[in-house]
Design an enzyme around this catalytic site. Structure first.
Site, short mmCIF file in Angstrom:
data_model
loop_
_atom_site.label_atom_id
_atom_site.label_comp_id
_atom_site.label_asym_id
_atom_site.label_seq_id
_atom_site.Cartn_x
_atom_site.Cartn_y
_atom_site.Cartn_z
N HIS A 24 -38.92 -6.68 -19.94
CA HIS A 24 -39.88 -6.45 -21.03
C HIS A 24 -39.86 -7.60 -22.03
O HIS A 24 -40.90 -7.97 -22.59
CB HIS A 24 -39.61 -5.12 -21.71
CG HIS A 24 -39.94 -3.95 -20.85
ND1 HIS A 24 -39.36 -2.71 -21.03
CD2 HIS A 24 -40.78 -3.81 -19.79
CE1 HIS A 24 -39.85 -1.86 -20.11
NE2 HIS A 24 -40.70 -2.52 -19.36
N HIS A 30 -43.87 -6.04 -13.11
CA HIS A 30 -42.99 -5.12 -12.40
C HIS A 30 -43.73 -3.83 -12.05
O HIS A 30 -44.80 -3.54 -12.58
CB HIS A 30 -41.71 -4.82 -13.20
CG HIS A 30 -41.97 -4.28 -14.58
ND1 HIS A 30 -42.26 -5.09 -15.66
CD2 HIS A 30 -41.98 -3.01 -15.06
CE1 HIS A 30 -42.42 -4.35 -16.74
NE2 HIS A 30 -42.27 -3.08 -16.41
N CYS A 65 -44.67 8.11 -17.92
CA CYS A 65 -44.87 6.74 -17.46
C CYS A 65 -43.49 6.11 -17.34
O CYS A 65 -42.66 6.25 -18.24
CB CYS A 65 -45.77 5.94 -18.39
SG CYS A 65 -45.72 6.39 -20.11
N HIS A 67 -40.82 3.69 -14.22
CA HIS A 67 -40.69 2.69 -13.17
C HIS A 67 -39.99 3.28 -11.95
O HIS A 67 -38.95 3.92 -12.10
CB HIS A 67 -39.86 1.50 -13.68
CG HIS A 67 -40.30 1.00 -15.01
ND1 HIS A 67 -39.72 1.40 -16.19
CD2 HIS A 67 -41.30 0.15 -15.34
CE1 HIS A 67 -40.33 0.79 -17.20
NE2 HIS A 67 -41.30 0.04 -16.71
N GLU A 85 -37.92 14.17 -17.44
CA GLU A 85 -38.45 14.17 -18.80
C GLU A 85 -38.98 15.54 -19.24
O GLU A 85 -38.72 15.99 -20.35
CB GLU A 85 -39.58 13.14 -18.94
CG GLU A 85 -39.10 11.71 -18.83
CD GLU A 85 -40.19 10.69 -19.09
OE1 GLU A 85 -41.14 11.00 -19.84
OE2 GLU A 85 -40.09 9.58 -18.54
N TYR A 100 -51.83 -4.48 -15.84
CA TYR A 100 -52.15 -4.65 -17.25
C TYR A 100 -50.96 -5.29 -17.97
O TYR A 100 -49.84 -5.33 -17.46
CB TYR A 100 -52.51 -3.31 -17.91
CG TYR A 100 -51.31 -2.42 -18.17
CD1 TYR A 100 -50.64 -2.48 -19.38
CD2 TYR A 100 -50.85 -1.56 -17.19
CE1 TYR A 100 -49.53 -1.69 -19.61
CE2 TYR A 100 -49.75 -0.76 -17.42
CZ TYR A 100 -49.09 -0.83 -18.62
OH TYR A 100 -47.98 -0.06 -18.84
N GLU A 110 -45.08 -4.83 -21.92
CA GLU A 110 -45.24 -4.11 -20.66
C GLU A 110 -46.22 -4.93 -19.83
O GLU A 110 -47.36 -5.13 -20.25
CB GLU A 110 -45.79 -2.70 -20.88
CG GLU A 110 -44.82 -1.73 -21.52
CD GLU A 110 -43.71 -1.26 -20.60
OE1 GLU A 110 -43.57 -1.79 -19.48
OE2 GLU A 110 -42.97 -0.36 -21.02
N GLU A 112 -47.34 -4.64 -16.07
CA GLU A 112 -47.05 -3.71 -14.98
C GLU A 112 -48.15 -3.64 -13.93
O GLU A 112 -49.34 -3.71 -14.26
CB GLU A 112 -46.82 -2.30 -15.56
CG GLU A 112 -45.62 -2.26 -16.47
CD GLU A 112 -45.27 -0.89 -16.98
OE1 GLU A 112 -44.09 -0.66 -17.26
OE2 GLU A 112 -46.18 -0.04 -17.12
N TRP A 157 -49.77 0.92 -24.13
CA TRP A 157 -50.14 1.01 -22.72
C TRP A 157 -51.00 2.24 -22.44
O TRP A 157 -51.87 2.19 -21.59
CB TRP A 157 -48.90 0.98 -21.82
CG TRP A 157 -47.99 2.16 -21.96
CD1 TRP A 157 -48.07 3.34 -21.31
CD2 TRP A 157 -46.86 2.25 -22.83
NE1 TRP A 157 -47.06 4.19 -21.72
CE2 TRP A 157 -46.30 3.54 -22.66
CE3 TRP A 157 -46.25 1.38 -23.73
CZ2 TRP A 157 -45.17 3.97 -23.34
CZ3 TRP A 157 -45.13 1.82 -24.41
CH2 TRP A 157 -44.61 3.09 -24.21
#
Length: 171
Positions: A24, A30, A65, A67, A85, A100, A110, A112, A157
């Site tokens: 980041h 990524h 959101c 990874h 979460e 983006y 970000e 990604e 994001w």
């Protein structure tokens, strides 16, 4: 525990792994996924990020959101994070992917290759308070109004992904 992200090129070919915060800081592309959940009334679920998050704390964003890990598919990662979460399980379907880049403050970015999933959920949440402060459902119309009036209350994001989502489903 250090968390790593999967660095990729725009064609999603793996280039290696990097510690998440370092990726980041360096704005390196990524893998990521975003989950949009809706209730039976068509309202979208928002989560408010926990106060202890290292960036964008207490900002509203989509349901999940995160990874995928190196050994996970995008879908497996999305389902893992729903459980971690929000404490839930539900069926998801992938709708699109795109790249983006968003400035999230404090020198962090970000950048990604984001795979976007959609699902429905109508049951109880079991929030992980280290990740999620609270959740709520909202109509797209009310969400658009809130973002227009108070954009600082939402993650950078999410605003980008929401516009991409609407582009895919309103065109």
């Amino acid at each position: 525990m250090e968390e790593f992200v999967v660095l990729v090129n725009p064609e999603d070919q793996v280039l290696g792994l990097m510690e998440k915060q370092q990726a980041h800081l360096n704005s390196l592309l990524h893998r990521a996924f975003s989950v949009f959940l809706f209730n039976n009334k068509g309202e979208m679920l928002l989560q408010k990020r926990a106060s202890g998050k290292y960036h964008s704390p207490l900002k509203w964003t989509n349901a999940v959101c995160s990874h995928p890990r190196i050994e996970e598919t995008y879908l497996e990662g999305a389902k893992r994070r729903l459980k971690e979460e929000l404490g839930i399980e539900t069926e998801l379907s992938e709708k699109f992917s795109f790249i983006y880049k968003a400035d999230v403050g404090n020198g962090l970015w970000e950048h990604e290759l984001d795979h976007v999933f959609v699902g429905t959920f109508e049951d109880e949440f079991h929030l992980n308070k280290d990740e999620v402060e609270e959740v709520r459902y909202i109509t797209i119309e009310d969400l658009d109004k809130e973002i227009s009036e108070n954009p600082e209350n939402f993650t950078e994001w999410f605003k980008i992904i929401l516009e991409e989502y609407k582009h895919h489903f309103n065109s």
